[in-house]
Write a protein that holds these residues in place. Structure first.
Motif: not given
Length: 593
Positions: A229-230, A233, A276, A279-280
């Motif tokens: 999962r994202q 940020y 992190t 994921s972004n």
């Protein structure tokens, strides 16, 4: 294969380098800023492994020749230009900074500075004079990893050649191997730290520092093979940054907790920061951050030697300003002129709008000329240098003087013994001083001005040896009625345990004076001083001579020194003598053990 850009990693790179820069220049403010190195190692392990795995998965093999060429051209030109620049500057600086210069030069050039520092007993924080190239230990470990890692990945992948689902099987075992290697290297770090006495090995060696790379490699494999999962940020990135910064405020090079707990925790948190960012990864990166991140490597290369040189003849603020200015100019020359010529890249001529394309002869002359100049200058600087740092030479001379005084004292004691009556011998109170190099400096002055004081001091003597020295002197019959203990600056283990061993070793009928430690390179109070104050309150035969308090009130005692020794400062000698006189009077009013 085109490399995938992962937005967000530049911020992590800037943060890690920022901690390191603050630590180097404002060590008292951020004593644990060196954990930025862990962040950079985790990031390197992640990026290298991420791209190597991408090549494996896409092509089924790694182009080792292309890989090593890219690594060399990324690392070596800037490093060599820094070595060349510093070698030239070394001609004009204090000779203390050029002792063993050629050895340091070769270690930097060959990416072995970490082992040079281990074998020479060095550290960032335990030298009379900072080594100009000590910061290249960081690059040495990176290069060692870069050399070994693609070979290991290729070997593991070949082992899976007969697997039914080769990529899936390889990824599973590669992930588990990295997890196991991270655990083993972390446990090795903890084990060596707990044994004690090997701080430089823990800090500088591949065997302990590779744990950070393994964490990064494990994450690279994870993001290549699994979806997740994202992660929010801003909240997560800033939260991790704040926690790591707070750790940097309270950690220090000498605390066991730094290596036992903080190192693996920082590795894990750096890894979470990378997750992190990944994921972004589609998130737009601030262009200023991306641009600044390009200069982190040359800034790291030059800031340390420039600051060491500047602070050798300037006070702190002017030294910082000169470091910023000189480093900025050097980075511009390196990034826009030297490296493009070295690499054969086109460079723009400022103000003309025209480009200069360095042809092969220009490149060859630049490279060969740089090599010859660097080796020639480094050899000349080394030849003109002294064999040892001036303070180290002072300590050596003081040791010889102490030995000569001991011989003369023994003869005088024998003559006095023959001449004196039994009553006079019994009435005399003798004092034995046991110390390290901080006591060695004023030892002659103290012996000449305090009756019946005999000092045995030695360079780099740790407090851990105190108990054994007391037993040995007692067996030899050379231990005085009052024992003056001025040890602790070289403590690595638990000072409380060492002091209690000293108290236990002290024979009955003796009194003990503990001299607190001062080290102006760190925040006070010194941990040994805290332990001394505590144990002095527990026993009525122990007196405390609080030299640390006196030194803090009079920083002029250490002006122009390494902030540990006050050799030749007569005001400091006189203050030390007066405090010792008072401590002896206090001890005589107390009970003996």
């Amino acid at each position: 294969m085109k490399k995938e850009k992962i937005n967000g990693l530049d911020l992590i790179r800037l943060y890690g380098i920022g901690l390191i820069l603050l630590y180097h220049i404002f060590r008292g403010f951020l004593p644990g800023g060196f954990i930025g190195v862990n962040i950079m190692f985790v990031l390197s392990g992640f990026l290298v492994t991420f791209h190597l795995l991408g090549e494996i998965y896409e092509k089924g093999s790694i182009d080792l020749s292309s890989y090593y060429k890219k690594r060399f051209l990324r690392i070596f030109p800037g490093l060599f230009f820094m070595i060349l620049t510093v070698s030239i500057l070394a001609i004009f600086i204090n000779k203390d900074y050029t002792v063993d210069f050629f050895d340091q030069f070769l270690a930097s050039f060959s990416f072995t500075t970490n082992y040079y520092e281990i074998l020479s007993g060095g550290s960032y924080e335990a030298q009379f004079v900072d080594h100009l190239f000590v910061h290249t230990w960081f690059l040495a470990i990176e290069v060692h990893f870069y050399i070994i890692w693609p070979l290991l990945i290729s070997f593991l992948y070949r082992l899976m050649s007969k697997a039914k689902n080769r990529i899936k099987t390889f990824s599973k075992y590669f992930l588990l191997i990295n997890l196991a290697l991270f655990g083993l290297t972390s446990l090795l770090t903890i084990r060596i730290t707990l044994v004690g006495g090997h701080r430089s090995f823990v800090y500088f060696s591949d065997f302990t520092r590779f744990s950070s790379f393994f964490m990064g490699a494990m994450l690279a494999c994870f993001v290549r093979r699994f979806s997740f999962r994202q992660i929010h940020y801003k909240k997560f990135t800033y939260g991790l940054g704040i926690i790591i910064f707070l750790m940097a405020l309270i950690l220090s090079y000498d605390k066991d907790l730094t290596y036992i707990l903080a190192f693996p925790l920082v590795d894990i948190m750096a890894g979470l920061g990378i997750l992190t960012a990944y994921s972004n990864r589609a998130r737009d990166e601030n262009p200023l951050i991306s641009k600044a991140a390009r200069f982190t490597y040359p800034i790291y290369l030059i800031h340390w030697p420039i600051y060491v040189i500047a602070s050798s003849f300037l006070k702190t603020l002017p030294a910082i300003l000169l470091t910023i200015l000189a480093s900025s100019l050097w980075v511009i020359v390196d990034y826009y002129i030297y490296e493009p010529i070295f690499l054969g890249k086109e460079l723009m001529i400022p103000g003309t709008g025209r480009a200069f394309d360095p042809k092969a002869p220009t490149r060859i002359r630049t490279v060969i000329g740089s090599f010859l100049l660097a080796f020639g200058v480094a050899g000349g600087v080394s030849y003109a240098s002294d064999d040892m740092v001036s303070l180290e030479k002072d300590i050596w001379l003081k040791s010889i003087e102490q030995d000569l005084r001991t011989i003369a004292r023994d003869k005088k004691s024998l003559d006095d013994f023959v001449a004196r009556s039994e009553e006079e011998i019994a009435a005399a109170t003798t004092i034995t001083g046991i110390g390290d190099s901080t006591l060695l400096g004023p030892s002659q002055y103290l012996e000449e001005n305090i009756s019946n004081l005999y000092i045995d001091a030695k360079k780099s003597r740790p407090i851990d040896e105190g108990a054994e020295l007391i037993r040995s002197m007692e067996n030899e019959g050379s231990l005085g009625d009052i024992v003056l203990l001025a040890l602790g600056t070289n403590a690595e283990g638990d000072p409380d345990t060492s002091l209690r061993n000293i108290v236990e070793a002290l024979p009955d009928g003796k009194r003990l004076i503990l001299v607190t430690c001062y080290d102006g390179r760190y925040d006070s109070p010194h941990p040994v001083s805290v332990a001394m104050e505590k144990i002095a309150k527990e026993y009525d035969f122990i007196s405390l001579m609080d030299w640390e308090k006196e030194a803090l009130a009079h920083p002029e005692y250490y002006e122009g020194s390494d902030q540990v020794h006050f050799y030749g400062n007569m005001d400091a000698y006189e203050a030390y003598k007066n405090m010792l006189d008072d401590a002896i009077k206090e001890a005589l009013q107390k009970n003996s053990k």
